[in-house]
Design an enzyme around this catalytic site. Structure first.
Site, PDB file in Angstrom:
ATOM      1  CG  HIS A 122      23.504 -10.273   8.170  1.00 25.30           C
ATOM      2  ND1 HIS A 122      22.718  -9.232   8.855  1.00 25.30           N
ATOM      3  CD2 HIS A 122      24.550  -9.759   7.953  1.00 25.30           C
ATOM      4  CE1 HIS A 122      23.431  -8.181   8.950  1.00 25.30           C
ATOM      5  NE2 HIS A 122      24.510  -8.551   8.388  1.00 25.30           N
ATOM      6  N   GLY A 123      20.586 -13.644   6.341  1.00 20.17           N
ATOM      7  CA  GLY A 123      20.263 -14.987   5.867  1.00 20.17           C
ATOM      8  C   GLY A 123      21.390 -16.211   6.419  1.00 20.17           C
ATOM      9  N   GLY A 149      19.376 -17.465  42.200  1.00 21.92           N
ATOM     10  CA  GLY A 149      18.981 -16.714  41.249  1.00 21.92           C
ATOM     11  C   GLY A 149      18.585 -15.165  41.485  1.00 21.92           C
ATOM     12  CD  GLU A 199      23.353  -4.592  38.571  1.00 25.95           C
ATOM     13  OE1 GLU A 199      23.605  -5.671  38.030  1.00 25.95           O
ATOM     14  OE2 GLU A 199      22.983  -4.618  39.775  1.00 25.95           O
TER      15      GLU A 199
END
Length: 381
Positions: free
Chosen positions: A340-341, A133, A244
């Site tokens: 936006h539901g 990771g 980055e």
């Protein structure tokens, strides 16, 4: 609030990038998503416009510009078509270009950078591994010296441009047991025996960008594939991580503001109980909070851009920018879905795609937990 970090030349550049995005990308976003990659013609067109080699010297085909503000403009405009475009082209232009410009030999620069700038050479950088990771010092990919060659064995995952890249910078352990002191960077070209691009990974969002697993099985390369000094890979990665993370922050807040603008336009149109939902006090208070968060975060990111141009940006400041911008972005896109539901939960709605695209920004370029660790160590040491 008016932004003050950009000058006329940056806004002229913005207009050129915006035209490119409108003409070459936006009409094809759905098609690119189905294909699972950004086609080569997009890369070559971007290269033809001079967008890919901003920091590359002019004699090698680049713009020869030592001004990160141009990079920021490029990202802000690419994000208007989708985060995947800023991610894919940004990894090439903002992340990998400094390695190839600053750490390579004259012969390596001549070999790779002209085609890099033209968009004929597509690049990736392979750091992350299935077991490690964000812990870049815990690499299991090994490179062992055999005579005049290096032999690489190992695996990488979650690699942006991993499937389409024709040149991949690979971080490998060259001194087992040394962790960060024994990491070296290698340039591995597509087609090298034993180098398998693996499968394209199916992501929750950003379907236009290819992300892949990479495998190295007895991959043999010569000394002229070493990037920088043997054993110098970890310091190089740490040095370039600040840019980055700043690039990530630039994309995060630009994307958040785009989504917020679209949500504001939506609530001014959508009606409930006989009036627009923009007229409801809850909506106004919610938007007040979101707009304030966006403005304050933009101001900090802009200050980081200015510091980076002046070569004064610290790793901790870059971590703060990445952390705050991604969390504000998450708050904004989630609120936009709510405004936006039910439509906001439909895959065909733009805000649903934005929601899916944005979730990864709290993970990539170092998880936000790692960002907190970087910042926390700096204030407690």
């Amino acid at each position: 609030m008016r932004r003050t970090i950009f000058e006329t030349e940056h806004e002229d550049f913005r207009a050129a990038v915006r035209e490119f995005v409108e003409r070459e990308i936006k009409p094809h976003v759905e098609e690119h998503g189905t294909q699972g990659e950004i086609p080569q013609e997009v890369w070559r067109t971007a290269g033809g416009h001079g967008f890919l080699g901003l920091c590359v010297p002019e004699d090698l085909g680049g713009a020869g510009v030592d001004d990160y503000r141009f990079n920021a403009v490029l990202d802000e405009e690419l994000v208007q078509a989708g985060l995947a475009y800023a991610c894919a082209l940004g990894v090439h232009t903002h992340v990998i270009a400094p390695y190839l410009v600053n750490l390579t030999t004259p012969d390596q620069r001549k070999r790779w950078l002209p085609s890099f700038c033209r968009g004929e050479l597509i690049t990736a950088i392979a750091m992350t591994e299935p077991s490690g990771g964000s812990d870049l010092a815990a690499l299991r990919t090994r490179a062992v010296r055999h005579g005049q060659e290096w032999v690489i064995n190992g695996a990488k995952t979650f690699i942006t441009n991993g499937a389409s890249a024709t040149l991949t910078i690979v971080a490998a352990q060259t001194e087992p047991g040394s962790r960060s002191k024994g990491i070296t960077l290698f340039a591995v070209e597509a087609g090298t025996p034993g180098f398998d691009h693996g499968r394209r990974l199916s992501k929750v969002g950003q379907p236009q960008g290819d992300t892949a697993e990479l495998y190295f099985d007895e991959v043999r390369i010569s000394d002229d594939a070493v990037i920088g000094e043997v054993g110098g890979g970890f310091p190089a990665m740490m040095k370039h991580l600040a840019q980055e993370r700043l690039a990530s922050a630039v994309c995060n807040i630009a994307h958040a503001r785009k989504v917020l603008d679209e949500a504001i336009a939506h609530v001014k149109r959508r009606e409930a109980f006989g009036k627009t939902i923009a007229a409801l006090q809850h909506t106004r208070f919610l938007l007040a909070d979101l707009v304030t968060e966006a403005e304050v975060t933009q101001a900090f990111v802009d200050a980081c851009i200015a510091a980076h141009v002046a070569h004064e940006l610290t790793p901790e400041q870059a971590a703060m920018a990445k952390l705050k911008s991604s969390e504000v972005q998450g708050t904004i896109v989630d609120a936009a879905v709510q405004m936006h539901g039910g439509l906001g939960y439909m895959r065909e709605s733009a805000v649903a795609q934005d929601w899916m695209d944005a979730r990864v920004t709290r993970i990539w370029a170092g998880t936000n937990e790692i960002m907190r660790e970087v910042i926390g160590r700096s204030v407690t040491r």
